[in-house]
Design a protein around this motif. Structure first.
Motif, PDB file in Angstrom:
ATOM      1  N   ALA A 200       0.568  -1.203   0.030  1.00 34.47           N
ATOM      2  CA  ALA A 200      -0.014   0.082  -0.041  1.00 34.47           C
ATOM      3  C   ALA A 200       0.854   1.303  -0.178  1.00 34.47           C
ATOM      4  O   ALA A 200       0.452   2.145  -0.808  1.00 34.47           O
ATOM      5  CB  ALA A 200      -0.972  -0.111   1.160  1.00 34.47           C
ATOM      6  N   THR A 201       1.952   1.550   0.957  1.00 27.81           N
ATOM      7  CA  THR A 201       2.751   2.370   0.892  1.00 27.81           C
ATOM      8  C   THR A 201       3.538   2.885  -0.536  1.00 27.81           C
ATOM      9  O   THR A 201       3.404   3.785  -0.765  1.00 27.81           O
ATOM     10  CB  THR A 201       3.590   2.520   2.258  1.00 27.81           C
ATOM     11  N   GLY A 202       4.043   2.011  -0.882  1.00 26.21           N
ATOM     12  CA  GLY A 202       4.659   2.156  -2.211  1.00 26.21           C
ATOM     13  C   GLY A 202       3.775   2.507  -3.619  1.00 26.21           C
ATOM     14  O   GLY A 202       4.269   3.286  -4.110  1.00 26.21           O
ATOM     15  N   GLY A 249      16.436   3.526  -1.560  1.00 29.37           N
ATOM     16  CA  GLY A 249      15.950   2.602  -0.659  1.00 29.37           C
ATOM     17  C   GLY A 249      15.145   1.600  -1.516  1.00 29.37           C
ATOM     18  O   GLY A 249      14.233   1.842  -2.351  1.00 29.37           O
ATOM     19  N   PHE A 250      15.312   0.227  -1.401  1.00 28.60           N
ATOM     20  CA  PHE A 250      14.666  -0.725  -2.116  1.00 28.60           C
ATOM     21  C   PHE A 250      14.081  -1.658  -1.360  1.00 28.60           C
ATOM     22  O   PHE A 250      14.134  -2.952  -1.549  1.00 28.60           O
ATOM     23  CB  PHE A 250      15.905  -1.332  -3.239  1.00 28.60           C
ATOM     24  N   GLY A 251      13.387  -1.338  -0.116  1.00 26.24           N
ATOM     25  CA  GLY A 251      12.693  -2.225   0.678  1.00 26.24           C
ATOM     26  C   GLY A 251      11.252  -2.159   0.435  1.00 26.24           C
ATOM     27  O   GLY A 251      10.846  -2.017  -0.756  1.00 26.24           O
ATOM     28  N   ASN A 252      10.419  -2.396   1.442  1.00 29.08           N
ATOM     29  CA  ASN A 252       8.825  -2.464   1.099  1.00 29.08           C
ATOM     30  C   ASN A 252       8.331  -1.071   0.465  1.00 29.08           C
ATOM     31  O   ASN A 252       7.594  -1.408  -0.430  1.00 29.08           O
ATOM     32  CB  ASN A 252       8.317  -2.535   2.480  1.00 29.08           C
ATOM     33  N   VAL A 253       8.892  -0.075   0.727  1.00 26.68           N
ATOM     34  CA  VAL A 253       8.086   1.131   0.151  1.00 26.68           C
ATOM     35  C   VAL A 253       8.986   1.380  -1.514  1.00 26.68           C
ATOM     36  O   VAL A 253       8.135   1.310  -2.472  1.00 26.68           O
ATOM     37  CB  VAL A 253       8.218   2.375   0.834  1.00 26.68           C
ATOM     38  N   GLY A 254      10.292   1.446  -1.290  1.00 21.72           N
ATOM     39  CA  GLY A 254      11.119   1.892  -2.679  1.00 21.72           C
ATOM     40  C   GLY A 254      10.777   0.683  -3.833  1.00 21.72           C
ATOM     41  O   GLY A 254      10.614   1.249  -4.727  1.00 21.72           O
ATOM     42  N   SER A 275      18.876   2.435  -5.102  1.00 22.72           N
ATOM     43  CA  SER A 275      19.799   2.246  -4.070  1.00 22.72           C
ATOM     44  C   SER A 275      19.440   1.488  -2.837  1.00 22.72           C
ATOM     45  O   SER A 275      18.080   1.411  -2.606  1.00 22.72           O
ATOM     46  CB  SER A 275      20.442   3.454  -3.673  1.00 22.72           C
ATOM     47  N   ASP A 276      20.123   0.945  -2.069  1.00 21.24           N
ATOM     48  CA  ASP A 276      19.921   0.379  -0.940  1.00 21.24           C
ATOM     49  C   ASP A 276      21.108   0.690   0.083  1.00 21.24           C
ATOM     50  O   ASP A 276      21.745   1.625  -0.215  1.00 21.24           O
ATOM     51  CB  ASP A 276      19.675  -1.161  -0.962  1.00 21.24           C
ATOM     52  N   ARG A 277      21.361  -0.087   1.277  1.00 14.05           N
ATOM     53  CA  ARG A 277      22.167   0.484   2.346  1.00 14.05           C
ATOM     54  C   ARG A 277      23.764   0.135   1.662  1.00 14.05           C
ATOM     55  O   ARG A 277      24.579   0.760   2.359  1.00 14.05           O
ATOM     56  CB  ARG A 277      21.910  -0.198   3.678  1.00 14.05           C
ATOM     57  N   ASN A 278      23.871  -0.669   0.673  1.00  9.26           N
ATOM     58  CA  ASN A 278      25.139  -0.893   0.067  1.00  9.26           C
ATOM     59  C   ASN A 278      25.455  -0.290  -1.045  1.00  9.26           C
ATOM     60  O   ASN A 278      26.525  -0.078  -1.321  1.00  9.26           O
ATOM     61  CB  ASN A 278      25.245  -2.453  -0.148  1.00  9.26           C
ATOM     62  N   ALA A 336      12.928   6.699  -0.207  1.00 11.65           N
ATOM     63  CA  ALA A 336      12.322   5.717   0.367  1.00 11.65           C
ATOM     64  C   ALA A 336      13.016   5.127   1.300  1.00 11.65           C
ATOM     65  O   ALA A 336      12.922   3.559   1.623  1.00 11.65           O
ATOM     66  CB  ALA A 336      11.464   4.642  -0.418  1.00 11.65           C
ATOM     67  N   ALA A 337      14.085   5.505   1.856  1.00  7.37           N
ATOM     68  CA  ALA A 337      14.798   4.793   2.848  1.00  7.37           C
ATOM     69  C   ALA A 337      14.784   5.429   4.226  1.00  7.37           C
ATOM     70  O   ALA A 337      14.297   4.670   5.213  1.00  7.37           O
ATOM     71  CB  ALA A 337      16.486   5.043   2.425  1.00  7.37           C
ATOM     72  N   LEU A 338      15.326   6.477   4.701  1.00 13.97           N
ATOM     73  CA  LEU A 338      15.588   6.928   6.074  1.00 13.97           C
ATOM     74  C   LEU A 338      15.318   8.444   5.838  1.00 13.97           C
ATOM     75  O   LEU A 338      15.454   9.231   4.969  1.00 13.97           O
ATOM     76  CB  LEU A 338      16.967   6.944   6.204  1.00 13.97           C
TER      77      LEU A 338
HETATM   78  P1  NAD Z   1      12.401  -1.459   4.579  1.00 16.69           P
HETATM   79  O1  NAD Z   1      13.485  -1.639   5.809  1.00 16.69           O
HETATM   80  O2  NAD Z   1      11.877  -2.631   4.123  1.00 16.69           O
HETATM   81  O3  NAD Z   1      13.426  -0.712   3.681  1.00 16.69           O
HETATM   82  C1  NAD Z   1      14.538   0.305   3.668  1.00 16.69           C
HETATM   83  C2  NAD Z   1      15.341   0.389   2.419  1.00 16.69           C
HETATM   84  O4  NAD Z   1      16.286   1.317   2.583  1.00 16.69           O
HETATM   85  C3  NAD Z   1      16.175  -0.966   2.308  1.00 16.69           C
HETATM   86  O5  NAD Z   1      16.570  -1.094   1.182  1.00 16.69           O
HETATM   87  C4  NAD Z   1      17.656  -0.614   2.992  1.00 16.69           C
HETATM   88  O6  NAD Z   1      18.749  -1.455   2.459  1.00 16.69           O
HETATM   89  C5  NAD Z   1      17.702   1.156   2.408  1.00 16.69           C
HETATM   90  N1  NAD Z   1      18.565   1.710   3.067  1.00 16.69           N
HETATM   91  C6  NAD Z   1      18.847   1.786   4.442  1.00 16.69           C
HETATM   92  N2  NAD Z   1      19.943   2.497   4.644  1.00 16.69           N
HETATM   93  C7  NAD Z   1      20.100   3.474   3.173  1.00 16.69           C
HETATM   94  C8  NAD Z   1      20.817   4.382   2.759  1.00 16.69           C
HETATM   95  N3  NAD Z   1      21.653   5.282   3.730  1.00 16.69           N
HETATM   96  N4  NAD Z   1      20.861   4.873   1.532  1.00 16.69           N
HETATM   97  C9  NAD Z   1      20.137   4.042   0.644  1.00 16.69           C
HETATM   98  N5  NAD Z   1      19.164   3.049   1.242  1.00 16.69           N
HETATM   99  C10 NAD Z   1      19.265   2.774   2.254  1.00 16.69           C
HETATM  100  O7  NAD Z   1      11.440  -0.130   5.052  1.00 16.69           O
HETATM  101  P2  NAD Z   1      10.457   0.401   4.503  1.00 16.69           P
HETATM  102  O8  NAD Z   1       9.152  -0.341   4.993  1.00 16.69           O
HETATM  103  O9  NAD Z   1      10.527   0.332   2.876  1.00 16.69           O
HETATM  104  O10 NAD Z   1      10.176   1.793   4.842  1.00 16.69           O
HETATM  105  C11 NAD Z   1      10.989   2.962   4.252  1.00 16.69           C
HETATM  106  C12 NAD Z   1      10.913   4.138   4.889  1.00 16.69           C
HETATM  107  O11 NAD Z   1       9.361   4.566   4.731  1.00 16.69           O
HETATM  108  C13 NAD Z   1      11.057   4.275   6.417  1.00 16.69           C
HETATM  109  O12 NAD Z   1      11.487   5.687   6.612  1.00 16.69           O
HETATM  110  C14 NAD Z   1       9.782   4.332   6.922  1.00 16.69           C
HETATM  111  O13 NAD Z   1       9.691   4.705   8.215  1.00 16.69           O
HETATM  112  C15 NAD Z   1       8.976   4.801   5.906  1.00 16.69           C
HETATM  113  N6  NAD Z   1       7.518   4.579   5.941  1.00 16.69           N
HETATM  114  C16 NAD Z   1       7.233   3.017   5.772  1.00 16.69           C
HETATM  115  C17 NAD Z   1       5.747   2.856   5.544  1.00 16.69           C
HETATM  116  C18 NAD Z   1       5.403   1.415   5.306  1.00 16.69           C
HETATM  117  O14 NAD Z   1       4.104   1.093   5.278  1.00 16.69           O
HETATM  118  N7  NAD Z   1       6.249   0.518   5.186  1.00 16.69           N
HETATM  119  C19 NAD Z   1       4.788   3.802   5.871  1.00 16.69           C
HETATM  120  C20 NAD Z   1       5.138   5.028   6.052  1.00 16.69           C
HETATM  121  C21 NAD Z   1       6.526   5.476   6.120  1.00 16.69           C
END
Ligand code: NAD
Length: 459
Positions: A200-202, A249-254, A275-278, A336-338
């Motif tokens: 939903a967020t992404g 950020g390539f997690g749940n949102v990105g 990008s991600d953390r690496n 979509a990371a931090l």
């Molecule tokens: P996640 O943990 O699934 O993904 C985070 C991603 O960011 C990972 O790919 C990680 O490797 C990457 N990352 C970490 N440090 C980084 C850096 N310095 N540079 C680039 N990439 C980096 O988290 P998520 O659920 O995708 O959430 C991302 C952000 O969105 C968070 O700040 C969270 O608070 C916010 N958010 C999430 C939701 C949700 O429903 N998941 C809702 C509102 C806000």
């Protein structure tokens, strides 16, 4: 963190106070008093509950873990907000996030208030059994203040559907015979979670961008052309042109936002960097997002960092340093990371002139002002990343009705809600000098304040 909300809330209150058509029955001293009340209501949470969870570890040691729940405001409905498990989480941060939740819900007309929880641990240092116990203890310690009509927690950093399932089960044991499915959202589908909650967020993040920069712009191009506003001019520069997009950020949102952009091929937008953390991966012709998602699924969420890994998957990309993503020559950045990723040291190098905040507070206050002066359009967190809480609301409704929607139905309802918000805000934004963030806050604060006024609470 760009969580200096006091300033933006006070500016919003000032703008509302100056607007004679807002609460016209409140004049003179009464008006002054009402706005002072609003300032104190918004700047302080209703409750802060704090406990030390007593947890026996598997090595025989017993620890006391600090945990809290902040309930900011419940004027619009039960408190709602995630529980964060993180070693650096603190009361101040949780209070600000709870305040953001109050206003996010007000902005999108979700009938919830704002709350947030925190537990000061690094979850990676605990066993599954210990984490299960921490979750149970959290519910035991706060069981009186949590519940489907009181305060409905959800996942946040360090927590997910596993933790919500555990917590809901504990709530059920403590309150036998009560409705329990609506006590937590973000649960697994088997335990009453909603289809589409994870995406939903992404999806909402990409929708906010697509709707504003394609549908709304196209629909209103004549009006945009007659408009002097600097943000309208930025938008017009992109009329009928495809966008090059970089996603941090390539997690749940990105990853979901990137996939939405990739699949939206009728617009010919290209995701040229992620990008991600690496690492940062770049391809000026567009990256193969489904292949990258498949790779991360098989590699604990991480993107490939070496050429050999890319070759093995047939993915064409140049490997760059992680933070290079932010300053690439692209049209749009999706953050979509931090928090605090664009700040005074890198803001002058930012080339994108559309930025979408998937994370909360990824741009510092000073950087935000600098970009707004340059006419950069920022779709702020409060608007762009609300998909999670909106679908949480659908999950809560489904839990109460014990009637579940199809996934496509969920997305339709999500986009309808976000479009309604944008149709309300965008004409105002492109017609006045305030940045979009300020417009969203004025609207959210105005809505909440009007409800308080009608409830006779402004004295
Ligand atoms: P996640 O943990 O699934 O993904 C985070 C991603 O960011 C990972 O790919 C990680 O490797 C990457 N990352 C970490 N440090 C980084 C850096 N310095 N540079 C680039 N990439 C980096 O988290 P998520 O659920 O995708 O959430 C991302 C952000 O969105 C968070 O700040 C969270 O608070 C916010 N958010 C999430 C939701 C949700 O429903 N998941 C809702 C509102 C806000």
């Amino acid at each position: 963190m760009n969580m200096e909300m006091k300033g933006i809330i006070n500016e919003s209150l000032q703008a509302l106070n100056d607007d004679e058509s807002y609460l016209p029955d409140m004049q003179g001293d009464d008006r002054e008093k009402a706005f002072k009340s609003l300032e104190s209501i918004l700047s302080t949470p209703n409750n802060i509950s704090k406990s030390f969870l007593r947890v026996p570890l598997e090595n025989g040691r017993v620890v006391r873990i600090p945990a809290f729940r902040v309930q900011h405001n419940n004027t619009l409905g039960p408190y709602k907000g995630g529980i964060r498990f993180h070693e650096s989480v603190n009361e101040d941060e949780v209070s600000k996030l709870a305040e953001l939740m109050t206003l996010k819900n007000s902005l999108h007309e979700v009938p919830f208030g704002g709350g947030k929880g925190g537990v000061i641990i690094d979850p990676r240092e605990y066993t599954v059994k210990e984490l299960n116990l921490i979750c149970k203890k959290y519910v035991q310690y706060f069981s009186d203040i949590i519940g489907p009509d009181k305060d409905i927690p959800a996942p946040d950093m360090g927590t997910g559907e596993r933790e919500m399932d555990w917590m809901m089960a504990e709530f059920k044991s403590i309150h036998p015979g009560h409705a329990y499915r609506g006590s937590f959202t973000g649960k697994s589908i088997l335990n009453g979670g909603s289809l589409g909650r994870r995406e939903a967020t992404g999806k909402g993040v990409y929708f906010s961008f697509r709707y504003m920069m394609h549908d709304f712009l196209k629909e209103n191009k004549k009006w945009f052309r007659e408009n002097e506003n600097r943000f309208a001019q930025t938008a017009l520069d992109h009329l009928d042109k495809p966008f090059d997009i970089a996603v941090q950020g390539f997690g749940n949102v990105g990853s979901v936002a990137a996939l939405e952009a990739f699949q939206c091929d009728h617009l010919q937008n290209r995701v040229v960097a992620v990008s991600d953390r690496n690492v940062c991966l770049y391809n000026s012709d567009g990256l193969d997002i489904p292949a990258l998602i498949k790779y991360t699924e098989d590699h604990d969420g991480a993107l490939p960092t070496e050429e050999g890994q890319l070759d093995d998957q047939g993915i064409k990309a140049i490997i760059k340093d992680r933070d290079e993503l932010l300053t690439l020559e692209v049209d749009t950045l999706i953050l979509a990371a931090l928090e605090d990723q664009i700040h005074e040291d890198n803001v002058e190098e930012i080339k994108a002139n559309i930025i979408v905040e998937g994370a909360n507070g990824p741009i510092t206050e000073q950087a935000d002002e600098y970009l707004a002066d340059r006419g950069v359009v920022i779709i702020p967190d409060i608007l762009a990343n609300a998909g999670g809480v909106i679908v949480s609301y659908f999950e809560w409704m489904q839990g109460r009705e014990t009637q579940f929607y199809e996934e496509e139905e969920i997305y339709k309802l999500l986009f309808k809600k976000m479009q309604h918000t944008m149709d309300t805000i965008l004409p105002q934004f492109f017609g006045d000098p305030f940045p979009l963030r300020q417009n969203c806050y004025i609207h959210a604060v105005g809505k909440l304040s009007e409800v308080l006024y009608r409830q006779g609470k402004l004295y």
